[in-house]
Design a protein around this motif. Structure first.
Motif, PDB file in Angstrom:
ATOM      1  N   ALA A 233     -42.897 -34.766  21.739  1.00  0.00           N
ATOM      2  CA  ALA A 233     -42.352 -34.081  20.649  1.00  0.00           C
ATOM      3  C   ALA A 233     -43.296 -32.819  20.460  1.00  0.00           C
ATOM      4  O   ALA A 233     -42.680 -31.509  20.365  1.00  0.00           O
ATOM      5  CB  ALA A 233     -41.731 -34.601  19.492  1.00  0.00           C
ATOM      6  N   PRO A 234     -44.614 -33.057  20.538  1.00  0.00           N
ATOM      7  CA  PRO A 234     -45.280 -32.004  20.211  1.00  0.00           C
ATOM      8  C   PRO A 234     -45.403 -30.901  21.254  1.00  0.00           C
ATOM      9  O   PRO A 234     -45.535 -29.775  20.784  1.00  0.00           O
ATOM     10  CB  PRO A 234     -46.740 -32.573  19.870  1.00  0.00           C
ATOM     11  N   LEU A 235     -45.248 -31.178  22.306  1.00  0.00           N
ATOM     12  CA  LEU A 235     -45.144 -30.335  23.335  1.00  0.00           C
ATOM     13  C   LEU A 235     -43.479 -29.620  24.031  1.00  0.00           C
ATOM     14  O   LEU A 235     -43.426 -28.533  23.387  1.00  0.00           O
ATOM     15  CB  LEU A 235     -45.793 -30.852  24.755  1.00  0.00           C
ATOM     16  N   VAL A 236     -42.798 -30.488  24.266  1.00  0.00           N
ATOM     17  CA  VAL A 236     -41.596 -30.120  24.451  1.00  0.00           C
ATOM     18  C   VAL A 236     -40.851 -29.481  23.128  1.00  0.00           C
ATOM     19  O   VAL A 236     -39.948 -28.625  23.139  1.00  0.00           O
ATOM     20  CB  VAL A 236     -40.396 -31.313  24.827  1.00  0.00           C
ATOM     21  N   GLY A 237     -40.886 -30.229  21.903  1.00  0.00           N
ATOM     22  CA  GLY A 237     -40.427 -29.569  20.700  1.00  0.00           C
ATOM     23  C   GLY A 237     -40.948 -28.324  20.589  1.00  0.00           C
ATOM     24  O   GLY A 237     -40.062 -27.381  20.059  1.00  0.00           O
ATOM     25  N   MET A 238     -42.264 -27.783  20.679  1.00  0.00           N
ATOM     26  CA  MET A 238     -42.529 -26.717  20.277  1.00  0.00           C
ATOM     27  C   MET A 238     -42.369 -25.763  21.345  1.00  0.00           C
ATOM     28  O   MET A 238     -41.956 -24.413  21.153  1.00  0.00           O
ATOM     29  CB  MET A 238     -44.264 -26.656  20.355  1.00  0.00           C
ATOM     30  N   LEU A 239     -42.174 -26.119  22.559  1.00  0.00           N
ATOM     31  CA  LEU A 239     -41.637 -25.206  23.781  1.00  0.00           C
ATOM     32  C   LEU A 239     -40.116 -24.609  23.355  1.00  0.00           C
ATOM     33  O   LEU A 239     -39.758 -23.490  23.704  1.00  0.00           O
ATOM     34  CB  LEU A 239     -41.513 -26.068  25.051  1.00  0.00           C
ATOM     35  N   MET A 240     -39.441 -25.747  23.069  1.00  0.00           N
ATOM     36  CA  MET A 240     -37.844 -25.434  22.560  1.00  0.00           C
ATOM     37  C   MET A 240     -37.836 -24.479  21.525  1.00  0.00           C
ATOM     38  O   MET A 240     -37.009 -23.814  21.304  1.00  0.00           O
ATOM     39  CB  MET A 240     -37.098 -26.736  22.821  1.00  0.00           C
ATOM     40  N   LEU A 241     -38.779 -24.786  20.398  1.00  0.00           N
ATOM     41  CA  LEU A 241     -38.357 -24.184  19.268  1.00  0.00           C
ATOM     42  C   LEU A 241     -38.812 -22.679  19.457  1.00  0.00           C
ATOM     43  O   LEU A 241     -38.054 -21.892  19.103  1.00  0.00           O
ATOM     44  CB  LEU A 241     -39.499 -24.730  18.322  1.00  0.00           C
ATOM     45  N   GLY A 242     -39.965 -22.394  20.284  1.00  0.00           N
ATOM     46  CA  GLY A 242     -40.064 -21.262  20.629  1.00  0.00           C
ATOM     47  C   GLY A 242     -38.914 -20.138  21.527  1.00  0.00           C
ATOM     48  O   GLY A 242     -38.728 -19.348  21.268  1.00  0.00           O
ATOM     49  N   ASN A 243     -38.375 -21.051  22.397  1.00  0.00           N
ATOM     50  CA  ASN A 243     -37.197 -20.554  23.144  1.00  0.00           C
ATOM     51  C   ASN A 243     -35.964 -20.265  22.172  1.00  0.00           C
ATOM     52  O   ASN A 243     -35.302 -19.357  22.361  1.00  0.00           O
ATOM     53  CB  ASN A 243     -36.897 -21.612  24.237  1.00  0.00           C
ATOM     54  N   LEU A 244     -35.854 -21.364  21.083  1.00  0.00           N
ATOM     55  CA  LEU A 244     -34.842 -20.862  20.109  1.00  0.00           C
ATOM     56  C   LEU A 244     -35.030 -19.804  19.441  1.00  0.00           C
ATOM     57  O   LEU A 244     -34.123 -18.912  18.854  1.00  0.00           O
ATOM     58  CB  LEU A 244     -34.571 -22.180  19.327  1.00  0.00           C
ATOM     59  N   PHE A 245     -36.481 -19.537  18.875  1.00  0.00           N
ATOM     60  CA  PHE A 245     -36.505 -18.147  18.289  1.00  0.00           C
ATOM     61  C   PHE A 245     -36.268 -17.114  18.972  1.00  0.00           C
ATOM     62  O   PHE A 245     -35.655 -16.293  18.693  1.00  0.00           O
ATOM     63  CB  PHE A 245     -38.249 -18.177  18.110  1.00  0.00           C
TER      64      PHE A 245
END
Length: 381
Positions: A233-245
């Motif tokens: 979650a710390p890696l995939v979650g932040m990667l995908m959150l940035g992409n959702l932005f």
């Protein structure tokens, strides 16, 4: 205190009186890295802060001193930067920035790219078993093997999670060095494993990807991957959150901040602190040499397996897939995709593989994070 004593104290505070031969070797290495970054343009955003951190710690070791090792209870500047690495904060923020900068459209348009990204991760697992054979314990072997994904932040993240902070400096420097040397390391392997005719293969234009698909993709990937491997979650979650932005279109300020100001601030903090872990005492030993060799083997195997799987897809699709895009399955974004484009255009100047290679490239980022999560699950972290 007389003038003589004052002068003597001042003289002996100079670094010349405190440095050992190993420090001078590391200073020379730091200067060489600065040369590669500034003169040759090898990943300067990474190598300049790393090399400068290396230079600082070998001139003034106390810049990395912990509070327990100082007389006034205040640690060195880069010690506090490094705590952000150990706590997995900076690697996770780097992933957010990468997500905000990257278009996942090519991966969505060609889901088979996931297979190429997965194939390139074979370098990680081969390096894991080789590291154990070379005498490293399981956790150290896992942390070292991630270098094969050519992913510096994930290497740092996993080393911290598995308690391998003593190896973090060599692991991180090896990972970032190989990321910078992608244009040198990959092409010979790619050309060795492909024919001229295969390198000339032109791929069909990717289908257009709708805005809805781009919005749903990071949400779906986060949900599925983190349900299976919550530790990612710390890696995939932040990667995908940035992409959702990036893709949502409603938080442009956040997307711009994550991909620019925040990203560059984090790179400065992470780069200098990683470089500062390479003191002569910590870096000049046999373990470091083994790590550098293992990283190169892992990276080479990952590149090779990606290309070989690309060749298999080429045959299965009747020659519709250029095997070169398989090399982009390592997660050095977007450098590996650019190398696929460069090698393809050398065979045929009209060949345009960049967008096709971005699919495996993005898949490689996700794949490396999943590999790290799998190791954490294995060791109960």
């Amino acid at each position: 205190m007389d003038m003589g004593s004052t002068f003597t104290n001042l003289l002996h505070q100079m670094a010349f009186f405190n440095l050992e031969f190993g420090n001078y070797i590391m200073i020379a290495v730091a200067l060489f890295f600065l040369y590669l970054a500034i003169k040759k343009g090898f990943e300067p955003l990474l190598l300049v802060p790393i090399a400068f951190g290396m230079l600082l710690v070998n001139i003034y070791p106390d810049i990395m001193a912990s509070p327990e090792d100082t007389s006034n209870g205040v640690g060195g500047l880069l010690h506090y930067f490094f705590l952000l690495d150990e706590w997995s904060i900076l690697p996770s923020l780097i992933f957010m920035g990468v997500g905000a900068m990257t278009d996942f459209g090519p991966l969505i348009a060609n889901p088979k790219s996931f297979l190429l990204g997965a194939a390139a991760q074979f370098g990680i697992y081969s390096a894991y078993f080789l590291a154990i054979f070379m005498g490293f314990n399981g956790k150290a072997a896992a942390a070292i093997s991630i270098i094969g994904g050519a992913d510096g932040p994930t290497s740092i993240f996993l080393a911290g999670k598995l308690g391998q902070t003593g190896l973090m400096g060599p692991i991180a420097v090896a990972a970032y060095s190989y990321m910078a040397l992608v244009p040198i390391i990959q092409p010979p392997i790619m050309k060795l494993l492909t024919t001229e005719e295969e390198r000339k293969i032109k791929m069909e234009q990717l289908r257009p990807v709708s805005k809805l698909e781009k919005i749903l993709f990071p949400i779906i990937v986060t949900t599925i991957v983190c349900l299976i491997l919550p530790s990612t979650a710390p890696l995939v979650g932040m990667l995908m959150l940035g992409n959702l932005f990036r893709e949502s279109g409603v938080v442009k300020q956040l997307a711009e901040t994550a991909s620019n100001a925040m990203m560059y601030i984090v790179v400065i903090l992470l780069g200098t602190s990683v470089g500062a872990t390479t003191s002569a005492e910590a870096f000049l030993n046999w373990d470091t040499i083994k790590i550098v060799v293992l990283g190169l083997v892992a990276f080479g195997v990952g590149t090779a397996t990606g290309v070989l799987f690309g060749k298999a897809m080429c045959k299965l699709t009747g020659g519709k897939v250029n095997p070169l895009i398989g090399s982009a399955g390592v997660s050095a974004v977007p450098m590996a995709a650019r190398v696929s484009q460069k090698v393809g255009s050398e065979a045929d100047p009209t060949n345009f593989l960049l967008m096709h290679a971005m699919g495996p490239n993005v898949a490689g980022v996700i794949g490396t994070a999943v590999a790290a999560g799998a190791f954490m699950a294995i060791f109960g972290v």
